[in-house]
Design a protein around this motif. Structure first.
Motif, PDB file in Angstrom:
ATOM      1  N   UNK A  40       3.461  -3.231   3.078  1.00  0.00           N
ATOM      2  CA  UNK A  40       3.897  -4.094   4.163  1.00  0.00           C
ATOM      3  C   UNK A  40       4.742  -5.227   3.591  1.00  0.00           C
ATOM      4  N   UNK A  41       5.577  -5.841   4.397  1.00  0.00           N
ATOM      5  CA  UNK A  41       6.421  -6.946   3.910  1.00  0.00           C
ATOM      6  C   UNK A  41       5.576  -8.050   3.287  1.00  0.00           C
ATOM      7  N   UNK A  42       5.944  -8.438   2.067  1.00  0.00           N
ATOM      8  CA  UNK A  42       5.241  -9.516   1.386  1.00  0.00           C
ATOM      9  C   UNK A  42       3.906  -9.139   0.798  1.00  0.00           C
ATOM     10  N   UNK A  43       3.554  -7.870   0.850  1.00  0.00           N
ATOM     11  CA  UNK A  43       2.252  -7.436   0.320  1.00  0.00           C
ATOM     12  C   UNK A  43       2.447  -6.376  -0.762  1.00  0.00           C
ATOM     13  N   UNK A  44       1.383  -6.171  -1.536  1.00  0.00           N
ATOM     14  CA  UNK A  44       1.426  -5.141  -2.569  1.00  0.00           C
ATOM     15  C   UNK A  44       1.258  -3.768  -1.955  1.00  0.00           C
ATOM     16  N   UNK A  45       1.766  -2.796  -2.685  1.00  0.00           N
ATOM     17  CA  UNK A  45       1.576  -1.415  -2.262  1.00  0.00           C
ATOM     18  C   UNK A  45       0.094  -1.066  -2.362  1.00  0.00           C
ATOM     19  N   UNK A  46      -0.407  -0.362  -1.344  1.00  0.00           N
ATOM     20  CA  UNK A  46      -1.827  -0.022  -1.319  1.00  0.00           C
ATOM     21  C   UNK A  46      -2.024   1.449  -0.988  1.00  0.00           C
ATOM     22  N   UNK A  47      -3.126   1.995  -1.495  1.00  0.00           N
ATOM     23  CA  UNK A  47      -3.469   3.379  -1.205  1.00  0.00           C
ATOM     24  C   UNK A  47      -3.874   3.514   0.256  1.00  0.00           C
ATOM     25  N   UNK A  48      -3.366   4.562   0.894  1.00  0.00           N
ATOM     26  CA  UNK A  48      -3.776   4.889   2.253  1.00  0.00           C
ATOM     27  C   UNK A  48      -4.731   6.078   2.224  1.00  0.00           C
ATOM     28  N   UNK A  49      -4.319   7.167   1.570  1.00  0.00           N
ATOM     29  CA  UNK A  49      -5.147   8.368   1.518  1.00  0.00           C
ATOM     30  C   UNK A  49      -4.676   9.260   0.383  1.00  0.00           C
ATOM     31  N   UNK A  50      -5.601  10.037  -0.172  1.00  0.00           N
ATOM     32  CA  UNK A  50      -5.276  10.981  -1.225  1.00  0.00           C
ATOM     33  C   UNK A  50      -6.006  12.283  -0.953  1.00  0.00           C
TER      34      UNK A  50
END
Length: 117
Positions: A40-50
């Motif tokens: 998201x804008x201004x946020x770190x990349x995060x795991x959604x699903x694997x």
């Protein structure tokens, strides 16, 4: 070399659904796990699903019960079905694929998902 290409992003109203697709292609021996991250804008990349090649899955707590990850091993393709979307799901969604024999991780260019309130 492995290419990873996402598709299916777009603009949707809160409560709506989208389905993302991601295909890995190129010089592939085999692909182990595949997954989706988002930023998201201004946020770190995060795991959604694997999801592993055997079908084991894990999800971020924020999407459990709303998102479903699946894959077609024969096509080296992974899907993310997103239901009950919320504005906080907005971001760029990135797919990745891990090649089995050397554990190399390949990323796609990302697809934008925007959820309006």
């Amino acid at each position: 070399q492995v290419q990873v290409v996402e598709s299916g992003g777009g603009l949707v109203q809160a409560g709506g659904s989208l389905r993302l697709s991601c295909k890995a292609s190129g010089i592939i021996v085999s692909i182990n796990d595949m997954g989706w991250h988002r930023q998201a804008p201004g946020k770190q990349r995060e795991l959604v699903a694997r999801i592993t090649s055997e079908g084991s899955t894990n999800y971020a707590d924020s999407v459990k019960g709303r998102f479903t990850i699946s894959r077609d091993n024969a096509k080296n393709t992974v899907y993310l079905q997103m239901n009950s979307l919320k504005p906080e799901d907005t971001g760029v969604y990135y797919c990745n694929a891990r090649r089995t024999y050397d554990n190399a991780l390949y990323w796609g260019q990302g697809t934008q998902v925007t959820v309006s309130s």
